[in-house]
Motif scaffolding. Structure first.
Motif, PDB file in Angstrom:
ATOM      1  N   GLU A  90     -19.749 -49.572 -60.734  1.00  0.00           N
ATOM      2  CA  GLU A  90     -20.794 -50.474 -60.250  1.00  0.00           C
ATOM      3  C   GLU A  90     -20.740 -50.539 -58.721  1.00  0.00           C
ATOM      4  N   ASN A  91     -21.901 -50.350 -58.098  1.00  0.00           N
ATOM      5  CA  ASN A  91     -21.974 -50.272 -56.641  1.00  0.00           C
ATOM      6  C   ASN A  91     -23.325 -50.843 -56.218  1.00  0.00           C
ATOM      7  N   PHE A  92     -23.308 -52.076 -55.745  1.00  0.00           N
ATOM      8  CA  PHE A  92     -24.571 -52.756 -55.448  1.00  0.00           C
ATOM      9  C   PHE A  92     -25.280 -52.172 -54.231  1.00  0.00           C
ATOM     10  N   GLU A  93     -24.554 -51.564 -53.328  1.00  0.00           N
ATOM     11  CA  GLU A  93     -25.180 -50.896 -52.183  1.00  0.00           C
ATOM     12  C   GLU A  93     -26.013 -49.703 -52.666  1.00  0.00           C
ATOM     13  N   LEU A  94     -25.421 -48.861 -53.510  1.00  0.00           N
ATOM     14  CA  LEU A  94     -26.152 -47.702 -54.035  1.00  0.00           C
ATOM     15  C   LEU A  94     -27.267 -48.138 -54.988  1.00  0.00           C
ATOM     16  N   LEU A  95     -27.028 -49.182 -55.761  1.00  0.00           N
ATOM     17  CA  LEU A  95     -28.088 -49.719 -56.628  1.00  0.00           C
ATOM     18  C   LEU A  95     -29.316 -50.085 -55.807  1.00  0.00           C
ATOM     19  N   ARG A  96     -29.094 -50.817 -54.707  1.00  0.00           N
ATOM     20  CA  ARG A  96     -30.202 -51.233 -53.846  1.00  0.00           C
ATOM     21  C   ARG A  96     -30.917 -50.032 -53.251  1.00  0.00           C
ATOM     22  N   MET A  97     -30.148 -49.066 -52.747  1.00  0.00           N
ATOM     23  CA  MET A  97     -30.737 -47.873 -52.143  1.00  0.00           C
ATOM     24  C   MET A  97     -31.582 -47.106 -53.159  1.00  0.00           C
ATOM     25  N   ALA A  98     -31.071 -46.990 -54.384  1.00  0.00           N
ATOM     26  CA  ALA A  98     -31.804 -46.271 -55.434  1.00  0.00           C
ATOM     27  C   ALA A  98     -33.102 -46.997 -55.787  1.00  0.00           C
ATOM     28  N   LYS A  99     -33.011 -48.298 -55.946  1.00  0.00           N
ATOM     29  CA  LYS A  99     -34.211 -49.067 -56.295  1.00  0.00           C
ATOM     30  C   LYS A  99     -35.274 -48.959 -55.212  1.00  0.00           C
ATOM     31  N   GLU A 100     -34.853 -48.924 -53.939  1.00  0.00           N
ATOM     32  CA  GLU A 100     -35.798 -48.759 -52.833  1.00  0.00           C
ATOM     33  C   GLU A 100     -36.522 -47.412 -52.904  1.00  0.00           C
ATOM     34  N   LYS A 101     -35.884 -46.426 -53.524  1.00  0.00           N
ATOM     35  CA  LYS A 101     -36.484 -45.096 -53.686  1.00  0.00           C
ATOM     36  C   LYS A 101     -37.246 -44.970 -55.008  1.00  0.00           C
ATOM     37  N   GLY A 102     -37.312 -46.067 -55.776  1.00  0.00           N
ATOM     38  CA  GLY A 102     -38.028 -46.040 -57.047  1.00  0.00           C
ATOM     39  C   GLY A 102     -37.240 -45.418 -58.187  1.00  0.00           C
ATOM     40  N   ILE A 103     -35.924 -45.359 -58.035  1.00  0.00           N
ATOM     41  CA  ILE A 103     -35.063 -44.778 -59.067  1.00  0.00           C
ATOM     42  C   ILE A 103     -34.584 -45.894 -59.985  1.00  0.00           C
ATOM     43  N   GLU A 104     -34.755 -45.714 -61.283  1.00  0.00           N
ATOM     44  CA  GLU A 104     -34.277 -46.675 -62.272  1.00  0.00           C
ATOM     45  C   GLU A 104     -32.747 -46.680 -62.249  1.00  0.00           C
TER      46      GLU A 104
END
Length: 119
Positions: A90-104
């Motif tokens: 679990e990595n909330f930094e990467l989660l946020r970055m992915a969501k900003e790119k439209g990645i589920e």
């Protein structure tokens, strides 16, 4: 079937990533693997580095959050449809970055998802 990249793959049969490759293949998914050492498990070559891969549907992570940092650009650059953060990744930094790119993104266990039919 979903083209899946197992990031953090291992040839060690005691590692969860090893079982993930086996179970994904058994379910008929196209599996690619990237790890620390080159090897072959279940007919899947584990590649080192950051190989260019086209049309990745899912990246399932088996790297701890600290180790993920060197792969941020790689992961996002592959433009997967989905990233699965397995337990311990679990990595909330990467989660946020992915969501900003439209990645589920999903915080889940690939093995459980496969076993209950929600992969």
């Amino acid at each position: 079937m979903k083209k899946t990249l197992v990031l953090g793959a291992s040839e060690n049969p005691t590692r969860v990533s090893y079982d993930a490759v086996r179970r994904l293949r058994a379910k008929g998914h196209e599996v690619l693997a990237v790890g620390l050492r080159e090897a072959n498990i279940f007919g899947v070559d584990i590649q080192k580095g950051q190989p260019q891969i086209e049309a990745v549907d899912t990246i399932t992570l088996y790297l701890n959050p600290e180790r993920q940092k060197e792969y941020y650009d790689y992961i996002l650059g592959l433009q997967p449809k989905r990233i699965i953060f397995n337990p311990g990744t679990e990595n909330f930094e990467l989660l946020r970055m992915a969501k900003e790119k439209g990645i589920e993104t999903e915080i889940a266990c690939t093995l459980v998802m496969l076993s209950v039919g929600h992969y």
